[in-house]
Design an enzyme around this catalytic site. Sequence first.
Site, PDB file in Angstrom:
ATOM      1  N   HIS A 579       5.212  -1.591  -2.397  1.00 54.57           N
ATOM      2  CA  HIS A 579       4.761  -0.673  -1.350  1.00 54.57           C
ATOM      3  C   HIS A 579       5.931   0.137  -0.791  1.00 54.57           C
ATOM      4  CE1 HIS A 579       3.065  -0.082   2.972  1.00 54.57           C
ATOM      5  NE2 HIS A 579       2.901   1.003   2.247  1.00 54.57           N
ATOM      6  N   HIS A 584       7.150   4.615  -0.731  1.00 55.56           N
ATOM      7  CA  HIS A 584       7.840   5.248   0.404  1.00 55.56           C
ATOM      8  C   HIS A 584       9.247   5.712   0.037  1.00 55.56           C
ATOM      9  CE1 HIS A 584       5.153   4.304   3.918  1.00 55.56           C
ATOM     10  NE2 HIS A 584       4.646   3.475   3.017  1.00 55.56           N
ATOM     11  N   HIS A 771      -0.192   4.671  -3.492  1.00 52.72           N
ATOM     12  CA  HIS A 771       0.083   4.207  -2.131  1.00 52.72           C
ATOM     13  C   HIS A 771      -1.177   3.701  -1.447  1.00 52.72           C
ATOM     14  CE1 HIS A 771       0.563   4.758   2.284  1.00 52.72           C
ATOM     15  NE2 HIS A 771       1.661   4.079   2.024  1.00 52.72           N
ATOM     16  N   ASN A 775      -1.726   0.001   0.239  1.00 55.04           N
ATOM     17  CA  ASN A 775      -1.562   0.026   1.691  1.00 55.04           C
ATOM     18  C   ASN A 775      -2.813  -0.312   2.487  1.00 55.04           C
ATOM     19  OD1 ASN A 775       0.209   0.883   4.107  1.00 55.04           O
ATOM     20  ND2 ASN A 775      -1.642   2.100   4.384  1.00 55.04           N
ATOM     21  N   ILE A 920       1.434   6.671   6.220  1.00 55.68           N
ATOM     22  CA  ILE A 920       1.408   5.521   7.119  1.00 55.68           C
ATOM     23  C   ILE A 920       2.066   4.363   6.400  1.00 55.68           C
ATOM     24  CG2 ILE A 920      -0.836   4.711   6.332  1.00 55.68           C
ATOM     25  CD1 ILE A 920       0.518   4.455   9.925  1.00 55.68           C
TER      26      ILE A 920
END
Length: 920
Positions: A579, A584, A771, A775, A920
Amino acid sequence: MALAKEIMGSRLIFERSSSLASSPFQSRLSIKKKTQRTQFSINPFDLRPMKAAISGGVLAAISEDLVKTLRFNTLGRNQETEEEVEKEVQFKVRAVVTVRNKNKEDFKETLVKHLDAFTDKIGRNVVLELISTQVDPKTNEPKKSKPAVLKDWSKKSNSKAEKVHYTAEFTVDSAFGSPGAITVTNKHQKEFFLENITIEGFACGPVHFPCNSWVQSQNDHPSKRIFFTNQPYLPSETPSGLRTLREQELENLRGNGKGERKLSDRIYDFDVYNDIGNPDVSRELARPVLGGREFPYPRRCRTGRPSTDTDLVSERRVEKPLPMYVPRDEQFEESKKDTFAACRLKAVLHNLVPSLKASILAEDFASFAEFDSLYKEGLLLKLGIQDDMFKKFPLPKIVTTLQKSSEGLLRYDTPKIVSKDKNAWLRDDEFARQAIAGINPVNIERITTYPPVSNLDREIYGSHLDSALTEDHIKGHLDGLSVQQALETNRLFMLDYHDTYLPFLDQINALDGRKAYATRTILFLTSLGTLKPIAIELSLSKSKRVVTPAICATTYWTWQLAKAHVGSNDAGVHQLVNHWLRTHACLEPFILAAHRQLSALHPIYKLLDPHMRYTLEINAVARQTLVSADGVIESCFTAGQYGLEVSAAAYKNRWRFDMEGLPADLIRRGMAVPDPTQPHGLKLLVEDYPYANDGLLLWSAIQTWVRTYVERYYPNPNLIKTDTELQAWYSESINVGHADHRDADWWPELSTVDDLVSIITTIVWLASAQHAALNFGQYPYGGYVPNRPPLMRQLIPDKSEPEFASFVEDPQKYFFSSLPSLLQTTKFMAVVDTLSTHSPDEEYIGERQQPSIWTGDAEIVDAFYGFSAEIARIEQEIEKRNKDPSRRNRCGAGVLPYELMAPSSEPGVTCRGVPNSVSI
C-alpha cells in the site's frame, strides 16, 4: 475589401475547414486520419454538439462591434487600403471567469475579504491579459490584448454561492489570431481559487481555459500567473506565441532548489525521506534517512526546512496541527479537508475513551463479546459510565456537544467481515479466501519448488534459511495427490513473508510488547476452486516450527494463533510495502517530474492530471502522522520503529516498475501464464481470483483508453523520441525520483507507442485500481482486529516453555493477550476507518472535472465518454459476478461480495469505489 467581404459573406464562420487545416495542430490531426473512429465506439454520454473549432486555428475574430466597424469602413472609407483598415479595427471579446468561494472563513479571512472588496473599487483589482498564439512581427513578442479588469468584484464579495461568475472585456485588433493563454494578476491581499475562464466573441466559438488553481496575491508572488487554453500541443508544435510562456511556466514550477518553501508556493522538487524522525525531542525518535545507498527509497516532495539541531542530515519536523508544505494546488480542497477533519475528530474521540478505560481497567480484551460491544453498544455504554464520564473529565466543549448530539458517535460501525457471519473469520476457507479476495490479494504466489527456497544471502544466514516444511506436513491434505502431482497441476500456493521479516526479527522481538515470526503459509487449491491452508511455517532467527490444521482442542488454538501471526505478517506487508510503498511513495516521483517537465499544454499531462490529484498532500500527511517516528504505523504494526526499514528493503530487493502492471505482476507471482487465446492474453491458474478477474477488466479498459489517446498524438515513434518534455519527464522520474534504481536494467525504454502506452497504463493502474483494491477495504476487513491483527504481543508457547501451562489452562485468554491491547486496537480501528473513507468530492475512474472541456480535442472528449461507458459496463459485470453462486470466492453463505474494484461509490466507508488517484 477582402476582410470585410470574408466576414460579411460568412465564409470565416461557416467554411472553417480551410482555416483550421492551416494550423499546425489541425495539420497534424489530418495525418492521424481523423475520419477513423476511435477505439471506443460507444456513443458519448454528453450529447451536446462538439465543434471542431474548439481546436483553435482561427485566422481572425468576429464580434458585433467588428461587423459594425467593418460595415462603416466599407461604406464610408473605400479609399483606404485593407492594411490600414485592419490596423485600425479593434473589437471587444468577453471573458467569463469562474471563482470558487470558500464555504468557511475565519475572522482574518473575512476581514481581508472586505478590505479587498473596498480596495477593488480604487484600482487594486484582478487584472487579466489575453495572449495570442501568434507573434507580432514588429516586436517579435506574442500579441496581447489590452489589460482587462474583473468587473463587480466588490458587489459580489458577499455572495454565498459556491461559484461566483465575473466578467471582463478584452480589446484586441482584427489580426489578433487565436487566443492561447491568459495572464492573471491578483492585486488583492487574499488568494482566490480560479476554476476556469471562457472567452466569447471569437469566430471559433467559446475558448476554454481550465485553471483549477489558487491565484496568490501580488504581494506574495509578484509574477503574473499563466493559464493556457485547453488545446493540447506537443512541444515541437507549440504556436510561436506560446513557446516562451510554456517554458517560463515550467521554470516557475521547478524553482531553484533553494530555500524553505512557503505554503503559498507552487514549486515541485525532490528530496530524500529525512523528516521521519525527531531527534531533537528524543534519541529514541531518531530515524535513518531513507533514500541513498544504505536505505534506497523513492524521493518525496522537497520542503526545504532547516535541519534539526542534533542531526544535520535530518530535517526539522512540522507537527500537527501545523500543515506540511506541498505546492498550493496540491492541497486538499475544502470538502476533502472537512471530511478528513471529521474523521480525525472521530478518531480522537474513539481513542479517547479507551485511553481513559485503560487507565482504570485491564488493557486486554477478555472475550469476543467485548469486541462485539465496540459495534453494538459503544465503549461508554458498555462501561456504564456514559452519564458521568463527561462530568468528571475536562474534555473539550466540542466533544461534549458531539456526544450529546449523536448518541452513537463513539460507537464503531460493524466491519463487513462480521456483518454477514460474525464467526466466518475463524474458518480456514475464509482465511484462505482473503488471500485472493481480501484487502491484500497481491502476495499469494504459486509454488514451483517444495519445500520453498529463500532468496536471502546464505553467507549471512547459513543453513537456517532451509525450510522446516516437509512433504509429511502436507501430503494428507492434498485430496489424494502426491506433492509432485500437486505441483505439476498448479494446486499449491503460498503466502511467503519469510524473507521480508527474517532480517528484522531480532530487532522486532526486542521491542516491548511485540512478538513476530517470519511466516510461510501453504495453500491448496481444491477441486471446487477454493483454497485451504494446510501448513504454516513459523521462523525465528534461530529456530523454526511448522503448525498444521487442528486435530484436537489444543492444536485448534495453536492453529488459530498461527493464523493470527500470519495475519499480522500480512497486515504489515500490506501496509508498509504493497500500500504505502508501491502506490503512495513510488508514484510521487512520477508526479513531481510531471509537474516539473510536462507543460499543462502537453497532451500527456492532460491525460495524467486526474491521476495525480491529492497524492502529494496525502503523502505529506502520512510523513507527518502515519509513517513518522512514534506515528500510527509504528504504534499499531508489528515492525514498530523498523517498519520503514522493512519497506526500504522491499524497495531495494523486490520493487521493479516493469513488474507493477497487473498482467506482469500476475505472471511474476505464478498466478497466471501467458495465453494469447484468452481475453486478456493470459490464463489465471486460480480461475476464481476476484482481485485478478475484476482487475483485468479495469486494466484492459485503462490500456485501451490510453492507447486511443497516445496514438492520437503520436502517429509515429519519432514523435516520441523527439518529444523533449516527455523524455525529460521519464528521465527525471527515473534518474532523480527513483535515483537509487537509476542504473537498473529493467526500466522500460520510451521509444515507441507501445512503450508509452505501457508506462502510462501502469501509472494510471497503480493510482486508481491498485490503490483502491489495497486501501478501501482496510476497515471492512481489518476493523475486526481478530481477523487480521496488525501486531502480536506473544509467541506461541511450546510444550517445554512455562507459558504453555497458562495457554492450556485458558487458551482464549492467552489468545486475547496475544492480540493488540484495547488501546492499540481502537487506535488502529480509528485510523483504518479514516483511510477507508471516501470524501464527497472524490473523482472516480471514468470521471473528470469539466468532462466536455478538459481538452480542446473533440475526438478525445468523445473517446473519453466511451471509456466512461466501458467503466459503467464493467461495474455491471462485477455486480453480476457477485451474484454468481459458481464463484465461491465471492458468493455464498456468509461470503462477502468482492466490490473493491467496483468503480463507483457513495461517500463514507463502503468497501468499494475506484478513485482516479491516490487521494487517501
